[in-house]
Scaffold this motif. Structure first.
Motif, PDB file in Angstrom:
ATOM      1  N   ARG A  91       0.167   1.199  -0.483  1.00  0.00           N
ATOM      2  CA  ARG A  91      -1.218   1.356  -0.042  1.00  0.00           C
ATOM      3  C   ARG A  91      -2.065   2.048  -1.113  1.00  0.00           C
ATOM      4  NH1 ARG A  91      -2.465   6.219   2.734  1.00  0.00           N
ATOM      5  NH2 ARG A  91      -0.718   7.660   2.900  1.00  0.00           N
ATOM      6  N   SER A 106      -4.449  -1.150   4.649  1.00  0.00           N
ATOM      7  CA  SER A 106      -3.031  -1.392   4.393  1.00  0.00           C
ATOM      8  C   SER A 106      -2.157  -0.335   5.057  1.00  0.00           C
ATOM      9  CB  SER A 106      -2.776  -1.419   2.883  1.00  0.00           C
ATOM     10  OG  SER A 106      -1.410  -1.602   2.605  1.00  0.00           O
ATOM     11  N   MET A 109      -2.238  -0.821   8.864  1.00  0.00           N
ATOM     12  CA  MET A 109      -1.458  -2.016   9.195  1.00  0.00           C
ATOM     13  C   MET A 109       0.027  -1.698   9.162  1.00  0.00           C
ATOM     14  SD  MET A 109      -3.429  -5.082   7.156  1.00  0.00           S
ATOM     15  CE  MET A 109      -1.926  -6.044   7.063  1.00  0.00           C
ATOM     16  N   TYR A 110       0.420  -0.899   8.178  1.00  0.00           N
ATOM     17  CA  TYR A 110       1.813  -0.467   8.044  1.00  0.00           C
ATOM     18  C   TYR A 110       2.266   0.266   9.315  1.00  0.00           C
ATOM     19  CZ  TYR A 110       5.850   1.722   5.685  1.00  0.00           C
ATOM     20  OH  TYR A 110       7.105   2.139   5.321  1.00  0.00           O
ATOM     21  N   SER A 113       2.247  -2.170  12.440  1.00  0.00           N
ATOM     22  CA  SER A 113       3.367  -3.106  12.408  1.00  0.00           C
ATOM     23  C   SER A 113       4.676  -2.369  12.681  1.00  0.00           C
ATOM     24  CB  SER A 113       3.435  -3.838  11.066  1.00  0.00           C
ATOM     25  OG  SER A 113       3.577  -2.941   9.990  1.00  0.00           O
ATOM     26  N   ASN A 383       0.742  -7.419   4.549  1.00  0.00           N
ATOM     27  CA  ASN A 383       0.906  -6.321   3.598  1.00  0.00           C
ATOM     28  C   ASN A 383       1.632  -6.801   2.346  1.00  0.00           C
ATOM     29  OD1 ASN A 383      -0.167  -3.715   3.652  1.00  0.00           O
ATOM     30  ND2 ASN A 383       1.076  -3.112   5.408  1.00  0.00           N
ATOM     31  N   TRP A 384       2.546  -7.760   2.509  1.00  0.00           N
ATOM     32  CA  TRP A 384       3.191  -8.365   1.349  1.00  0.00           C
ATOM     33  C   TRP A 384       2.148  -9.052   0.466  1.00  0.00           C
ATOM     34  CZ3 TRP A 384       8.335 -11.283   2.829  1.00  0.00           C
ATOM     35  CH2 TRP A 384       9.249 -10.368   3.352  1.00  0.00           C
ATOM     36  N   ILE A 386      -0.953  -8.316   0.226  1.00  0.00           N
ATOM     37  CA  ILE A 386      -1.729  -7.267  -0.438  1.00  0.00           C
ATOM     38  C   ILE A 386      -0.967  -6.724  -1.641  1.00  0.00           C
ATOM     39  CG2 ILE A 386      -2.669  -4.937  -0.167  1.00  0.00           C
ATOM     40  CD1 ILE A 386      -3.301  -5.662   2.745  1.00  0.00           C
TER      41      ILE A 386
END
Length: 460
Positions: A91, A106, A109-110, A113, A383-384, A386
């Protein structure tokens, strides 16, 4: 991303042992084994039932695609980590590449998830337990496992990494034993006629639901590789940085081999059409054989491994929230810890989110796992994307004279990885239940972005 802090602890524990032996850091094969243990979870043990039901035997092709993409992500993150070490990991790279808003989105989202992954683990645990107690509702087991998980975390248990390493051995050993059992049948050492449905099994048609079936199943397949980002971060502890490629290659090859061989033997042992999300496909395959208690023993092993992943996910996401708080991207009070080192307010926030998911598992018992897994998978692999986009942007800023590691195939592999990720996410649109999970994840991402705009606009 699963068990972010558990993997760090496992790495540190192994590192301390090596220091006592006179060595400074980890060898490439030690990092590979830690990574394999952290990645394999209930998303594979139970989620593959959904994948097989959707794609049929073509699931094997899907795992090859996911394995290639995973390697691209690992290489990109490893390059950024080795050349520009940041405590905030991916991030912080997103923030450097695209600004504070991307780092904020990010990070949250981490965390979200991670919360959904924990929810999926609890639903998986409950489903496994229903194998023995079919009359008891799913939500009863969900509450029991959630309370037990929170109880363990409230004790402030230390060295979770060591516990995770032990259960990693259990998970890997279970799959290796299953592969060995399948090989004995394949080569005629065991009589296949002991199975009730083996004559209808085997791979007779690769795409029973067409290419669209594989396309829709990709989101669940990618979910099985969720922990790779953490291994990229842990690559800084390697004894020789030049061995990052060797560690990543060994990790992906071993992981994909275990996945493909175990799933091949599932399809070899039992007709794929009788597999669904209500039971682990491995238990379904073993149930076809008249071997006393074999399926129950395997189910028990899966439960113990999945429970460790669930407890680890809770431990991890509560620490992620503390990290967000320390960086000013979450309320400051969430970083407070008690005398046991437990962030009670962060745990409380996680408990509230988890309670909502358990309520939905009661209202929607047949579809909740699919919704949760899809939503978690979408945010996980976004996220991958990103990470790969940050890699494309930041790579030219590294001093080529001092560059210690360069990702394979830059920039083409990063662009190809983003393409595979977008293909995977778009596949969720063509399946009703997955589409709901896709909407849930996109709605949550939009909410995160709006919160960023409101919070930081107010601070200006």
């Amino acid at each position: 991303m699963k068990n972010h802090h558990l993997v760090k602890q496992a790495v540190q524990h192994k590192k301390q042992k090596e220091i006592r032996k006179g060595k400074g850091t980890l060898s490439w094969w030690q990092l590979s084994l830690i990574g394999i243990g952290s990645i394999i979870g209930a998303g594979f043990f139970l989620g593959t039932g959904l994948s097989i039901k959707t794609a049929g035997p073509a699931i094997l092709i899907g795992y090859l695609i996911a394995g290639i993409t995973t390697y691209f992500v690992f290489s990109a993150l490893a390059e950024m980590t080795v050349n520009d070490r940041e405590s905030g990991s991916f991030r912080m790279y997103a923030q450097k590449a695209f600004g504070h808003s991307m780092g904020f989105v990010s990070g949250w989202m981490y965390w979200l998830s991670g919360l959904l992954i924990m929810s999926s683990e609890i639903v998986a645990l409950s489903t496994f337990t229903q194998f023995w107690f079919s009359t008891i509702p799913l939500w009863v087991f969900s509450i029991l496992y959630a309370l037990l998980g929170f109880g363990i975390n409230l004790l402030g248990v230390k060295n979770f990494g060591q516990i995770e390493s032990l259960f990693a051995i259990v998970k890997i050993s279970t799959l290796v034993v299953f592969i060995g059992f399948g090989a004995l049948i394949l080569f005629g050492v065991l009589d296949p006629n002991t199975a009730a449905s083996v004559h209808q099994a085997g791979i007779s048609e690769w795409f029973p639901n067409g290419w669209s079936g594989l396309w829709s199943a990709l989101i669940f397949i990618f979910f099985s590789f969720g922990g790779i980002a953490v291994v990229g971060v842990a690559s800084t502890e390697l004894e020789h940085k030049k061995n990052i490629t060797k560690a990543g290659t060994a990790l992906i090859l071993l992981l994909v081999s275990i996945y493909l061989l175990s799933l091949f033997f599932v399809l070899y042992m039992v007709d794929w059409s009788i597999i669904d999300e209500s039971e682990s496909p491995f238990v379904t395959a073993l149930s076809a054989f008249h071997i006393p208690y074999l399926d129950s023993i395997f189910n028990l092993v899966i439960i113990s491994a999945a429970f460790s992943t669930m407890v680890g996910a809770l431990f991890s996401i509560s620490h992620v929230m503390v990290s967000l708080s320390e960086d000013g991207d979450a309320p400051e009070s969430l970083k407070e810890k008690n005398s046991r080192g437990v962030a009670l307010k962060s745990l409380g926030l996680t408990a509230g989110g988890l309670a909502v998911s358990i309520v939905f598992s009661y209202l929607l018992p047949d579809t909740m796992y699919e919704y949760v897994t899809t939503a978690a998978g979408v945010m996980l692999i976004l996220n991958w994307a990103i990470i790969l986009a940050s890699h494309i942007k930041l790579h030219p800023t590294y001093d080529k004279r001092n560059e210690r590691f360069k990702a394979f195939g830059y920039p083409y592999t990063s662009y190809l990885g983003i393409g595979f990720i977008l293909l995977t996410i778009s596949g969720a649109w063509f399946h009703g239940n997955e589409r709901i999970g896709l909407f849930v994840s996109l709605g949550l991402i939009l909410l995160i972005f709006l919160c960023y705009k409101i919070i930081f606009r107010a601070e200006k």
